[in-house]
Design an enzyme around this catalytic site. Structure first.
Site, PDB file in Angstrom:
ATOM      1  N   GLN A 187      12.755 -13.840  -6.522  1.00  0.00           N
ATOM      2  CA  GLN A 187      12.612 -14.760  -7.654  1.00  0.00           C
ATOM      3  C   GLN A 187      13.979 -15.235  -8.136  1.00  0.00           C
ATOM      4  OE1 GLN A 187      11.625 -13.807 -11.884  1.00  0.00           O
ATOM      5  NE2 GLN A 187       9.732 -14.930 -11.483  1.00  0.00           N
TER       6      GLN A 187
ATOM      7  N   CYS B 145      10.796 -17.093 -18.222  1.00  0.00           N
ATOM      8  CA  CYS B 145      11.578 -16.084 -18.942  1.00  0.00           C
ATOM      9  C   CYS B 145      11.885 -16.559 -20.377  1.00  0.00           C
ATOM     10  CB  CYS B 145      12.877 -15.768 -18.194  1.00  0.00           C
ATOM     11  SG  CYS B 145      13.836 -14.505 -19.055  1.00  0.00           S
TER      12      CYS B 145
ATOM     13  N   LYS C  67       6.467 -19.244 -11.324  1.00  0.00           N
ATOM     14  CA  LYS C  67       5.804 -18.430 -12.347  1.00  0.00           C
ATOM     15  C   LYS C  67       6.218 -18.973 -13.708  1.00  0.00           C
ATOM     16  CE  LYS C  67       5.110 -13.720 -13.928  1.00  0.00           C
ATOM     17  NZ  LYS C  67       6.100 -13.604 -15.012  1.00  0.00           N
TER      18      LYS C  67
ATOM     19  N   GLY D  72       1.688  -6.791 -14.483  1.00  0.00           N
ATOM     20  CA  GLY D  72       3.039  -6.374 -14.841  1.00  0.00           C
ATOM     21  C   GLY D  72       3.071  -5.007 -15.482  1.00  0.00           C
TER      22      GLY D  72
HETATM   23  C1  LIG Z   1      10.506  -5.309 -18.799  1.00  0.00           C
HETATM   24  C2  LIG Z   1       9.988  -6.641 -18.323  1.00  0.00           C
HETATM   25  C3  LIG Z   1      10.756  -7.408 -17.465  1.00  0.00           C
HETATM   26  C4  LIG Z   1      10.281  -8.643 -17.003  1.00  0.00           C
HETATM   27  N1  LIG Z   1      11.032  -9.357 -16.104  1.00  0.00           N
HETATM   28  C5  LIG Z   1      10.512 -10.495 -15.555  1.00  0.00           C
HETATM   29  C6  LIG Z   1      11.203 -11.176 -14.498  1.00  0.00           C
HETATM   30  O1  LIG Z   1      12.275 -10.768 -14.035  1.00  0.00           O
HETATM   31  N2  LIG Z   1      10.625 -12.310 -13.998  1.00  0.00           N
HETATM   32  C7  LIG Z   1       9.406 -12.781 -14.465  1.00  0.00           C
HETATM   33  O2  LIG Z   1       8.924 -13.793 -13.971  1.00  0.00           O
HETATM   34  N3  LIG Z   1       8.748 -12.161 -15.453  1.00  0.00           N
HETATM   35  C8  LIG Z   1       9.254 -11.016 -15.979  1.00  0.00           C
HETATM   36  N4  LIG Z   1       8.530 -10.332 -16.924  1.00  0.00           N
HETATM   37  C9  LIG Z   1       7.196 -10.832 -17.312  1.00  0.00           C
HETATM   38  C10 LIG Z   1       6.103 -10.174 -16.463  1.00  0.00           C
HETATM   39  O3  LIG Z   1       6.243 -10.506 -15.106  1.00  0.00           O
HETATM   40  C11 LIG Z   1       4.699 -10.616 -16.940  1.00  0.00           C
HETATM   41  O4  LIG Z   1       4.608 -12.007 -16.829  1.00  0.00           O
HETATM   42  C12 LIG Z   1       4.404 -10.213 -18.382  1.00  0.00           C
HETATM   43  O5  LIG Z   1       4.803  -8.888 -18.638  1.00  0.00           O
HETATM   44  C13 LIG Z   1       2.911 -10.371 -18.695  1.00  0.00           C
HETATM   45  O6  LIG Z   1       2.116  -9.655 -17.791  1.00  0.00           O
HETATM   46  P1  LIG Z   1       1.530  -8.185 -18.141  1.00  0.00           P
HETATM   47  O7  LIG Z   1       0.752  -8.312 -19.409  1.00  0.00           O
HETATM   48  O8  LIG Z   1       0.690  -7.817 -16.950  1.00  0.00           O
HETATM   49  O9  LIG Z   1       2.714  -7.288 -18.330  1.00  0.00           O
HETATM   50  C14 LIG Z   1       9.008  -9.127 -17.426  1.00  0.00           C
HETATM   51  C15 LIG Z   1       8.248  -8.351 -18.307  1.00  0.00           C
HETATM   52  C16 LIG Z   1       8.712  -7.118 -18.755  1.00  0.00           C
HETATM   53  C17 LIG Z   1       7.849  -6.311 -19.685  1.00  0.00           C
END
Ligand SMILES: Cc1cc2nc3c(=O)[nH]c(=O)nc-3n(C[C@H](O)[C@H](O)[C@H](O)COP(=O)(O)O)c2cc1C
Length: 333
Positions: free
Chosen positions: A75, A109, A153, A241
């Site tokens: 990514q 992000c 994304k 995630g």
């Molecule tokens: C600690 C953390 C780091 C994350 N880093 C990224 C990242 O590097 N790239 C990205 O697209 N989303 C990142 N996200 C977002 C997650 O990929 C995801 O979209 C978000 O947590 C919602 O999904 P979930 O409810 O299943 O956690 C991050 C989320 C968390 C909690």
């Protein structure tokens, strides 16, 4: 479950690990894929940094292992189409990275450091630039001998009032993006409040006539929430995630649940501890011990969540400095 194809890449199931900075280490991604995730992208890496510094500085975040992972995805984030072009060219010239299966673009992000450079979720406010980035990536991969899909994304909006951005999804599809994944929160929400299934559905509907898979993301934590998202958005796949942190078994659980087969038993205490040790061992292969253990401190509590004495163990783990110390605390010899 119907099979999902991204570009020409056939997924074994429609369940993917959502990229997470600090969590999506190579060993964790290998484990998740082993447990049933179709693939697991790296965390976000700066396209500009790769362009100007080469891969060395960010290599540890981009490290892939096609033999152990199967399908791989790196990514990238940035705001300048030329940075993406240069970054992809550099990746494709790097022996350890050149076999990557998928290039994913971060347009979600919410972190101020990223947003203020016009990257991540800021791109939702600049669809022309977002399209130019997709087009630049597609043009760059078109020059390769093999087909490398370009995926995006993103989120359901930038501002608090946004309730889905169908035109933005369309712009990405028109630019030639090979898959879109939408997290059902706005940038303003960061990771708070509910992920809106309705807002995701609006974006899904906008690109229904395009021949590309659409993934939904946000708050999926078990079979029921996964099924609900599939049914109410009509998505082709899901990304998981936070619920996967310290819990890679979630992939086999959800895959079995969706397929209507018997759910595998949830791992016992010992299996969870051993999996934690396995991930740390994996990190030790490419990081100095003190760095690996220090960085793993924030991950370990997820593996022991809910176990008897977890609170006390957590206190001990967060000051651990060596692998042996971690094993000792966990009672693993
Ligand atoms: C600690 C953390 C780091 C994350 N880093 C990224 C990242 O590097 N790239 C990205 O697209 N989303 C990142 N996200 C977002 C997650 O990929 C995801 O979209 C978000 O947590 C919602 O999904 P979930 O409810 O299943 O956690 C991050 C989320 C968390 C909690």
């Amino acid at each position: 479950m119907k099979s999902v194809i991204i570009g020409e890449i056939v997924l074994k199931n429609p369940i993917v690990l959502s990229p997470m900075a600090g969590i999506s280490s190579l060993p964790f991604r290998i484990i998740c894929n082993e447990m049933g995730a179709a693939y697991s992208p790296t965390e976000l890496v700066s396209a500009r940094s790769i362009r100007y510094n080469g891969v060395d500085k960010s290599f540890r975040y981009m490290r892939i292992s096609p033999e152990e992972e199967g399908i791989t995805a790196i990514q990238l984030f940035g705001s300048d189409p030329d940075d993406f072009k240069a970054a992809i060219e550099t990746i494709m010239e790097t022996p350890e990275l050149k076999d990557v299966s998928i290039i994913d673009i971060n347009m979600g992000c919410p972190v101020p450091k990223v947003v203020k450079t016009g990257s991540g979720s800021a791109l939702m406010e600049d669809p022309v630039r977002a399209s130019d980035i997709v087009k630049a990536c597609k043009k760059t991969v078109a020059g390769l001998k093999r087909k490398v899909p370009v995926t995006v994304k993103t989120r359901t909006g930038f501002n608090a009032g946004d309730k889905g951005k169908p035109d933005f999804a369309k712009a990405l599809a028109d630019a030639g993006c090979d898959m879109i994944c939408v997290h059902g929160r706005t940038r303003t929400q960061m990771y708070h409040g509910e992920s809106s299934i309705e807002a995701i559905a609006l974006m899904r509907d906008a690109v229904r006539d395009y021949d590309i898979p659409f993934f939904a993301n946000g708050d999926i934590c078990d079979v029921d929430s996964a099924r609900k998202v599939f049914e109410r958005t009509g998505c082709d796949g899901i990304m998981i995630g936070r619920a996967a942190r310290g819990n890679p078994w979630i992939f086999e659980q959800i895959a079995a649940g969706l397929a209507g087969s018997e759910m595998p038993k949830y791992p016992d205490e010992q299996a969870r501890k051993l999996m934690m040790i396995r991930e740390l061992e994996g990190r030790l292969k490419y990081l100095p011990e003190d760095v690996a253990v220090r960085e793993f401190r924030s991950v370990m509590p997820y593996y022991i969540k809910g176990l008897p004495g977890a609170a006390r163990t957590k206190v001990e783990l967060v000051s651990a400095v060596s692998f042996n110390e971690v094993k000792e605390i966990m009672g693993i010899v």
